[in-house]
Design an enzyme around this catalytic site. Structure first.
Site, mmCIF file in Angstrom:
data_model
loop_
_atom_site.group_PDB
_atom_site.id
_atom_site.type_symbol
_atom_site.label_atom_id
_atom_site.label_comp_id
_atom_site.label_asym_id
_atom_site.label_seq_id
_atom_site.Cartn_x
_atom_site.Cartn_y
_atom_site.Cartn_z
ATOM 1 N N ASP A 1 32.051 30.693 32.042
ATOM 2 C CA ASP A 1 32.303 31.667 33.113
ATOM 3 C C ASP A 1 31.111 31.878 34.068
ATOM 4 O OD1 ASP A 1 34.686 31.975 31.796
ATOM 5 O OD2 ASP A 1 34.163 33.879 30.852
ATOM 6 N N GLY B 1 37.847 31.975 33.867
ATOM 7 C CA GLY B 1 36.679 32.740 34.314
ATOM 8 C C GLY B 1 36.736 34.182 33.862
ATOM 9 N N GLY C 1 37.948 21.324 48.327
ATOM 10 C CA GLY C 1 38.466 21.497 49.693
ATOM 11 C C GLY C 1 39.654 22.436 49.761
ATOM 12 N N LYS D 1 49.083 21.545 59.261
ATOM 13 C CA LYS D 1 48.801 21.263 57.841
ATOM 14 C C LYS D 1 50.147 21.117 57.135
ATOM 15 C CE LYS D 1 44.543 23.700 56.538
ATOM 16 N NZ LYS D 1 43.687 22.644 56.032
ATOM 17 N N SER E 1 50.237 20.606 53.611
ATOM 18 C CA SER E 1 50.098 21.046 52.221
ATOM 19 C C SER E 1 48.868 21.944 52.136
ATOM 20 C CB SER E 1 49.933 19.848 51.282
ATOM 21 O OG SER E 1 48.716 19.193 51.566
ATOM 22 N N GLU F 1 41.634 33.570 37.187
ATOM 23 C CA GLU F 1 42.598 34.231 36.295
ATOM 24 C C GLU F 1 42.407 35.747 36.229
ATOM 25 O OE1 GLU F 1 42.031 33.106 32.205
ATOM 26 O OE2 GLU F 1 39.891 33.476 32.313
HETATM 27 O O1 F6P Z 1 34.883 33.229 28.344
HETATM 28 C C1 F6P Z 1 35.384 31.941 28.414
HETATM 29 C C2 F6P Z 1 36.880 31.950 28.556
HETATM 30 O O2 F6P Z 1 37.352 30.625 28.575
HETATM 31 C C3 F6P Z 1 37.398 32.721 29.768
HETATM 32 O O3 F6P Z 1 37.257 31.989 30.952
HETATM 33 C C4 F6P Z 1 38.797 33.008 29.353
HETATM 34 O O4 F6P Z 1 39.311 34.160 30.009
HETATM 35 C C5 F6P Z 1 38.661 33.280 27.892
HETATM 36 O O5 F6P Z 1 37.490 32.613 27.456
HETATM 37 C C6 F6P Z 1 39.821 32.845 27.049
HETATM 38 O O6 F6P Z 1 39.562 33.219 25.742
HETATM 39 P P1 F6P Z 1 40.440 32.723 24.494
HETATM 40 O O7 F6P Z 1 40.118 31.272 24.271
HETATM 41 O O8 F6P Z 1 39.953 33.576 23.376
HETATM 42 O O9 F6P Z 1 41.858 32.918 24.880
#
Ligand code: F6P
Length: 324
Positions: A128, A171, A186, A214, A216, A223
């Site tokens: 992250d 992340g 990009g 454009k 596409s 997340e």
């Molecule tokens: O902290 C790393 C990470 O991959 C995050 O990006 C993600 O939100 C989380 O761990 C997912 O955790 P788990 O593997 O416990 O679901």
């Protein structure tokens, strides 16, 4: 200091093995014994501890994951759990502990230090990149490159079918992977919770792009974005544009956590591993080792946990300018 122990905790990250190797080989070079602890703090509580030799870390520099295994351990967040962990350390004659992980790992380590005075050294290992006290964390560069390979592939099919793709990257609540993979890939837009875009802004930008011919577009969604996952965002966009755009969603998920670490991550992990070990030997404790502007630095664990490392606005600005 005669004997130290090392563990990996929380989410794994590519490059952790290179880091374990650096700690073990560095310790042996300095005449220090190293004990490996399996399965993070849970393994420490249960006494899952073994002696490591130079051979224990042979042929692992190129491997993703962690040979020590990793886990989240709610028990270590309790005083009783930490008491058991302390007893295990004493029984094994361990003088100091090196922990590789992220925020949660360091939070536990800090309590451990404050309650039992165990010398701790933290090493930032998380894809992250959300830790203060280091420009980059172990695993981040590899994760960005993994995301990028997927983005490039999706771009091919997006272009062929003249579609919009929302690609969700990991992340947790940090937009670093999204911004870097978005710039390198990009992307037309990058949506992160640190600087959220409204659905209206997304729709307007998409329409402007299509008006400029454009056919596409790629939108990278972190997340942790406050409006939810890329799928939710896609639904919100669809409601505003009816059938005007053909849209698809891909969540990259845990594929970003595995794989061969990049050269950058292996070198970073090696520097941080040796830096952690040599810092401990110099009496630097209760800190996280990091690299800022190519210099090894040690940041108090409290600061590494509490302070944020904001994403530079110029990076987001660049996405907007370059994707026109
Ligand atoms: O902290 C790393 C990470 O991959 C995050 O990006 C993600 O939100 C989380 O761990 C997912 O955790 P788990 O593997 O416990 O679901």
């Amino acid at each position: 200091m005669n004997r130290i122990a090392i563990l990996t905790s929380g989410s794994d990250a590519p490059g952790m093995n290179a880091c374990i190797r650096a700690v073990v080989r560095g310790a042996l070079y300095h005449g220090i014994e190293v004990m490996g602890i399996r399965r993070g703090y849970g393994g420490l509580i249960r006494g899952d501890i073994f002696s490591m030799t130079s051979h224990s870390v042979s042929n692992i520099i190129q491997r993703g994951g962690t040979i020590l295994k990793s886990a989240h351990c709610p028990e270590f967040m309790t005083v009783e759990g930490r008491q058991k962990a302390y007893e295990q350390l004493m029984n094994h004659g361990i003088d100091a502990l090196i922990v590789i992980g992220g925020n949660g790992t360091f939070e536990g380590a800090l309590h451990f230090y404050e309650e039992f005075g165990v010398p701790i050294m933290g090493i930032p290992g998380t894809i992250d990149n959300d830790l203060f006290g280091t420009d980059y964390t172990i695993g981040y560069d590899t994760a960005v490159n993994t995301a990028l390979k997927a983005i490039d592939r999706i771009r091919d099919t997006a272009d062929s079918h003249e579609r919009i793709f929302l690609i969700e990257v990991m992340g947790r609540d940090s937009g670093y992977i999204a911004v870097q993979s978005g710039i390198a890939g990009g992307a037309e837009m990058v949506v992160i919770s640190e600087d959220p875009l409204s659905t209206q802004e997304l729709v307007d930008t998409l329409k402007q792009g299509f008006n400029r011919s454009k056919s596409s577009s790629i939108i990278i969604v972190a997340e942790g974005e406050t409006k939810g996952t890329a799928a939710t965002l896609a639904d919100q966009i669809r409601k505003q544009v009816d059938d005007k755009f053909d849209m698809r969603v891909t969540a990259l998920g845990h594929v970003q956590r595995g794989g061969t670490p990049s050269a950058y991550d292996r070198i970073l992990a090696s520097r941080l591993g040796l830096g952690a070990l040599e810092g401990l030997l110099d009496g630097t404790i209760n800190v996280m080792v990091g690299i800022i502007n190519n210099q090894l630095v040690y940041t108090p664990l409290r600061e590494a946990i509490d302070r944020s490392k904001p994403i530079k606005n110029e990076l987001l600005r660049m996405v907007n300018i370059l994707s026109v």
